[in-house]
Design a protein around this motif. Sequence first.
Motif, PDB file in Angstrom:
ATOM      1  N   VAL A 118       0.856  -1.186   0.000  1.00  6.71           N
ATOM      2  CA  VAL A 118       0.000   0.000   0.000  1.00  6.71           C
ATOM      3  C   VAL A 118       0.888   1.230   0.000  1.00  6.71           C
ATOM      4  O   VAL A 118       1.723   1.407   0.901  1.00  6.71           O
ATOM      5  CB  VAL A 118      -0.938   0.021   1.226  1.00  6.71           C
ATOM      6  CG1 VAL A 118      -1.757   1.296   1.237  1.00  6.71           C
ATOM      7  CG2 VAL A 118      -1.865  -1.192   1.201  1.00  6.71           C
ATOM      8  N   LEU A 174       1.192   5.164   0.452  1.00  8.97           N
ATOM      9  CA  LEU A 174       0.506   6.271   1.121  1.00  8.97           C
ATOM     10  C   LEU A 174       1.276   7.556   0.861  1.00  8.97           C
ATOM     11  O   LEU A 174       2.508   7.589   0.988  1.00  8.97           O
ATOM     12  CB  LEU A 174       0.413   6.024   2.628  1.00  8.97           C
ATOM     13  CG  LEU A 174      -0.229   4.716   3.076  1.00  8.97           C
ATOM     14  CD1 LEU A 174      -0.182   4.591   4.596  1.00  8.97           C
ATOM     15  CD2 LEU A 174      -1.666   4.624   2.585  1.00  8.97           C
ATOM     16  N   ALA A 179      -9.028   6.731  -1.203  1.00 11.60           N
ATOM     17  CA  ALA A 179      -8.753   5.341  -0.851  1.00 11.60           C
ATOM     18  C   ALA A 179     -10.077   4.602  -0.811  1.00 11.60           C
ATOM     19  O   ALA A 179     -11.152   5.204  -0.838  1.00 11.60           O
ATOM     20  CB  ALA A 179      -8.036   5.237   0.499  1.00 11.60           C
ATOM     21  N   VAL A 231      -8.356   0.452   3.478  1.00 10.13           N
ATOM     22  CA  VAL A 231      -7.531   1.647   3.696  1.00 10.13           C
ATOM     23  C   VAL A 231      -8.393   2.825   4.129  1.00 10.13           C
ATOM     24  O   VAL A 231      -8.056   3.558   5.063  1.00 10.13           O
ATOM     25  CB  VAL A 231      -6.738   1.982   2.417  1.00 10.13           C
ATOM     26  CG1 VAL A 231      -5.856   3.201   2.645  1.00 10.13           C
ATOM     27  CG2 VAL A 231      -5.896   0.796   1.994  1.00 10.13           C
ATOM     28  N   SER A 252      -3.644   7.310  -1.820  1.00 12.58           N
ATOM     29  CA  SER A 252      -3.193   5.938  -1.579  1.00 12.58           C
ATOM     30  C   SER A 252      -3.372   5.116  -2.847  1.00 12.58           C
ATOM     31  O   SER A 252      -4.191   5.433  -3.713  1.00 12.58           O
ATOM     32  CB  SER A 252      -3.977   5.300  -0.425  1.00 12.58           C
ATOM     33  OG  SER A 252      -5.312   5.056  -0.813  1.00 12.58           O
ATOM     34  N   ARG A 303      -3.221   0.784  -3.834  1.00  9.77           N
ATOM     35  CA  ARG A 303      -2.974  -0.609  -3.465  1.00  9.77           C
ATOM     36  C   ARG A 303      -2.232  -1.307  -4.596  1.00  9.77           C
ATOM     37  O   ARG A 303      -2.584  -1.174  -5.766  1.00  9.77           O
ATOM     38  CB  ARG A 303      -4.297  -1.317  -3.179  1.00  9.77           C
ATOM     39  CG  ARG A 303      -4.141  -2.813  -2.935  1.00  9.77           C
ATOM     40  CD  ARG A 303      -5.494  -3.482  -2.833  1.00  9.77           C
ATOM     41  NE  ARG A 303      -6.344  -3.168  -3.969  1.00  9.77           N
ATOM     42  CZ  ARG A 303      -6.249  -3.726  -5.164  1.00  9.77           C
ATOM     43  NH1 ARG A 303      -5.305  -4.606  -5.404  1.00  9.77           N
ATOM     44  NH2 ARG A 303      -7.088  -3.399  -6.122  1.00  9.77           N
ATOM     45  N   THR A 310      -1.347  -1.575   5.439  1.00 11.91           N
ATOM     46  CA  THR A 310      -1.590  -0.187   5.835  1.00 11.91           C
ATOM     47  C   THR A 310      -1.138   0.054   7.267  1.00 11.91           C
ATOM     48  O   THR A 310      -0.514   1.080   7.579  1.00 11.91           O
ATOM     49  CB  THR A 310      -3.085   0.136   5.701  1.00 11.91           C
ATOM     50  OG1 THR A 310      -3.517  -0.154   4.372  1.00 11.91           O
ATOM     51  CG2 THR A 310      -3.351   1.593   6.009  1.00 11.91           C
TER      52      THR A 310
END
Length: 211
Positions: A138, A140, A151, A155, A169, A171, A184
């Motif tokens: 993930v 961020l 997100a 998340v 964010s 994935r 996360t």
Amino acid sequence: MATDNTTSTTSTTPAPGPEPREARDQQGARRDGASRGGRREGRGRFGQEPVENEFVEKIIAVNRVSKTVKGGRHFGFSVLVCVGDQKGRVGIALGKAKAVPDAVRKGLEKAKKNLITVPLNKGTIPHPFIGKFGASSVLLKPAAPGTGVIAGGAVRAIFEALGVKDLLSKRIGSNNPVNVAKATFDALKRLRGVNDVAKMRGLTPAQVIFG
């Protein structure tokens, strides 16, 4: 002609009057305490303010699991939950039980015992980071005010409970909710605020920010 002037008197018992209000209240309080397991005085339902929950509780995913045995199958549930105070503390946990409510309760109890404090900066995270768990990653990144939480799924639930207002964010890899949530959480545990970095380098926060 003689008249009988005697009158027969009948004794009547006075009807019971209404029970005093104080006695009724005492009896009602005793009944209420007995039915609720002996609740202490002053904690009845009259004039009692509701107690607000300190944490925001969210259910991320519910998964039904089964175990095959000789006599058939045994079913159960695993529930991934997160709790947070929307002020920089958050925790996640997985609760398992035969019924969903029991699994949720177990998960919330475990999550409240595993809270971490995340350094936030004006409603967002202090710096970019990539958290990893299993096959999930993930990414961020902090965002400008007004961006919102970009997100989804696990998340978003975690950052809403954390109290983050702006975030970017992405994935990468597996989309399993448990792996994504733990990735996360791994990133959040590794974030460092300005004060932490200044202390590690032996500088002041202003020197870290402005070089």
